[in-house]
Design a protein around this motif. Structure first.
Motif, PDB file in Angstrom:
ATOM      1  N   ASP A   6       0.828  -1.210   0.000  1.00 30.19           N
ATOM      2  CA  ASP A   6       0.000   0.000   0.000  1.00 30.19           C
ATOM      3  C   ASP A   6       0.861   1.259   0.000  1.00 30.19           C
ATOM      4  OD1 ASP A   6      -2.344  -1.443  -0.076  1.00 30.19           O
ATOM      5  OD2 ASP A   6      -2.740  -1.269   2.082  1.00 30.19           O
ATOM      6  N   LYS A  35       1.527   6.458  -7.065  1.00 33.36           N
ATOM      7  CA  LYS A  35       0.393   7.314  -7.451  1.00 33.36           C
ATOM      8  C   LYS A  35       0.776   8.788  -7.356  1.00 33.36           C
ATOM      9  CE  LYS A  35      -3.961   8.097  -8.423  1.00 33.36           C
ATOM     10  NZ  LYS A  35      -4.442   7.927  -9.778  1.00 33.36           N
ATOM     11  N   LEU A  38      -0.999   5.262 -13.220  1.00 32.55           N
ATOM     12  CA  LEU A  38      -1.350   4.092 -12.424  1.00 32.55           C
ATOM     13  C   LEU A  38      -2.867   4.013 -12.433  1.00 32.55           C
ATOM     14  CD1 LEU A  38      -0.303   1.806 -10.535  1.00 32.55           C
ATOM     15  CD2 LEU A  38      -0.642   3.411  -8.637  1.00 32.55           C
ATOM     16  N   VAL A  39      -3.403   3.106 -13.256  1.00 28.99           N
ATOM     17  CA  VAL A  39      -4.853   2.998 -13.445  1.00 28.99           C
ATOM     18  C   VAL A  39      -5.500   2.376 -12.210  1.00 28.99           C
ATOM     19  CG1 VAL A  39      -6.665   2.003 -14.892  1.00 28.99           C
ATOM     20  CG2 VAL A  39      -4.547   2.822 -15.937  1.00 28.99           C
ATOM     21  N   ASP A  40      -4.890   1.314 -11.708  1.00 27.36           N
ATOM     22  CA  ASP A  40      -5.321   0.673 -10.468  1.00 27.36           C
ATOM     23  C   ASP A  40      -4.116  -0.053  -9.889  1.00 27.36           C
ATOM     24  OD1 ASP A  40      -5.132  -1.988 -11.634  1.00 27.36           O
ATOM     25  OD2 ASP A  40      -7.106  -1.681 -12.525  1.00 27.36           O
ATOM     26  N   ASP A  41      -4.310  -0.801  -8.821  1.00 29.99           N
ATOM     27  CA  ASP A  41      -3.176  -1.429  -8.126  1.00 29.99           C
ATOM     28  C   ASP A  41      -2.361  -2.384  -8.990  1.00 29.99           C
ATOM     29  OD1 ASP A  41      -4.094  -0.053  -5.965  1.00 29.99           O
ATOM     30  OD2 ASP A  41      -4.630  -1.803  -4.766  1.00 29.99           O
ATOM     31  N   ARG A  42      -2.890  -2.827 -10.097  1.00 28.48           N
ATOM     32  CA  ARG A  42      -2.201  -3.820 -10.925  1.00 28.48           C
ATOM     33  C   ARG A  42      -2.100  -3.424 -12.393  1.00 28.48           C
ATOM     34  NH1 ARG A  42       0.040  -5.392  -7.052  1.00 28.48           N
ATOM     35  NH2 ARG A  42      -0.296  -7.295  -5.926  1.00 28.48           N
ATOM     36  N   THR A  43      -2.379  -2.143 -12.704  1.00 23.01           N
ATOM     37  CA  THR A  43      -2.386  -1.724 -14.109  1.00 23.01           C
ATOM     38  C   THR A  43      -1.752  -0.350 -14.280  1.00 23.01           C
ATOM     39  OG1 THR A  43      -4.511  -2.878 -14.337  1.00 23.01           O
ATOM     40  CG2 THR A  43      -3.841  -1.447 -16.156  1.00 23.01           C
ATOM     41  N   LEU A  85       2.421   1.638  -3.522  1.00 18.94           N
ATOM     42  CA  LEU A  85       1.455   2.090  -4.524  1.00 18.94           C
ATOM     43  C   LEU A  85       1.063   3.551  -4.304  1.00 18.94           C
ATOM     44  CD1 LEU A  85      -0.733  -1.106  -4.816  1.00 18.94           C
ATOM     45  CD2 LEU A  85       0.730  -0.127  -6.602  1.00 18.94           C
ATOM     46  N   ASP A 118      -6.177  12.647 -16.308  1.00 15.56           N
ATOM     47  CA  ASP A 118      -5.490  12.704 -15.021  1.00 15.56           C
ATOM     48  C   ASP A 118      -4.580  13.927 -14.927  1.00 15.56           C
ATOM     49  OD1 ASP A 118      -4.680  11.369 -12.444  1.00 15.56           O
ATOM     50  OD2 ASP A 118      -2.735  11.370 -13.462  1.00 15.56           O
TER      51      ASP A 118
END
Length: 197
Positions: free
Chosen positions: A12, A19, A45-50, A15, A131
């Motif tokens: 966390d 971000k 960073l679109v989400d935690d894995r992308t 990430l 963004d």
């Protein structure tokens, strides 16, 4: 990257850092190359894995990704040199203190997918512009832009975060370092102080 237990960040924390710092170095090893291809780039960073990004079509990284889609996205923030005298254990000769550098670094190991179709590229561009520059015109109205780039979708497979701020040192040493950083007030010192706090 060497990560001691006292420097390790949680997923966390890593990430959140990425971000807040969406600029880094994309590294592709390819196959049979003397050195990897390294490209500084903005990303989303679109989400935690992308992760999504785009690069110019002549970029030398494309052949390396085609050879091997395993890539590394490396993000490192402000750094601050820490004078050895500041890190000397209380009651010892300051000349015996060991200098170091404070910094934050996160590495995302990813699997890259090249996006060459117009709709896929538009999706990436719209997301990045939304963004970074909300209200910017629609990139669909810029055909030269679209033809001159390719997109990348990175699927994150591993997250490694290092936050090197003397987490293993006692409060006395950390206070000495904080005083030194405050007095010096150099580039990166304010960020290091925030981490120490």
């Amino acid at each position: 990257m060497l990560i001691h237990p006292w420097d390790a960040g949680t997923e966390d924390q890593a990430l959140a850092y990425v971000k807040d710092n969406q600029f880094g170095h994309l590294i592709a090893a390819g196959r049979g190359r003397d050195v990897p291809v390294v490209v500084p780039t903005q990303f989303l960073l679109v989400d935690d894995r992308t992760v999504w990004l785009h690069l110019a079509r002549p970029n030398p990284i494309w052949p390396a990704i085609e050879e091997n889609p395993a890539v590394l996205l490396s993000v490192a923030g402000p750094w601050a040199y820490i004078d050895g005298r500041w890190r000397a254990e209380p009651g010892t000769d300051p000349a015996l203190g060991v200098p170091t550098t404070y910094y934050s670094s996160v590495q995302l190991t990813c699997r890259a997918e090249i996006v060459a179709d117009p709709e896929g590229k538009l999706e990436i561009l719209r997301a990045q512009l939304g963004d970074l520059e909300p209200g910017h015109g629609d990139p669909a109205a810029m055909p030269r832009l679209l033809s001159g780039l390719q997109g990348l979708r990175l699927a994150v497979t591993e997250i490694r975060g290092k936050f090197k701020y003397d987490g293993h040192k006692d409060a006395g040493v950390r206070e000495q370092v904080a005083r030194g950083l405050t007095e010096r007030g150099g580039p990166g010192d304010e960020a290091a102080l925030r981490h120490l706090a």
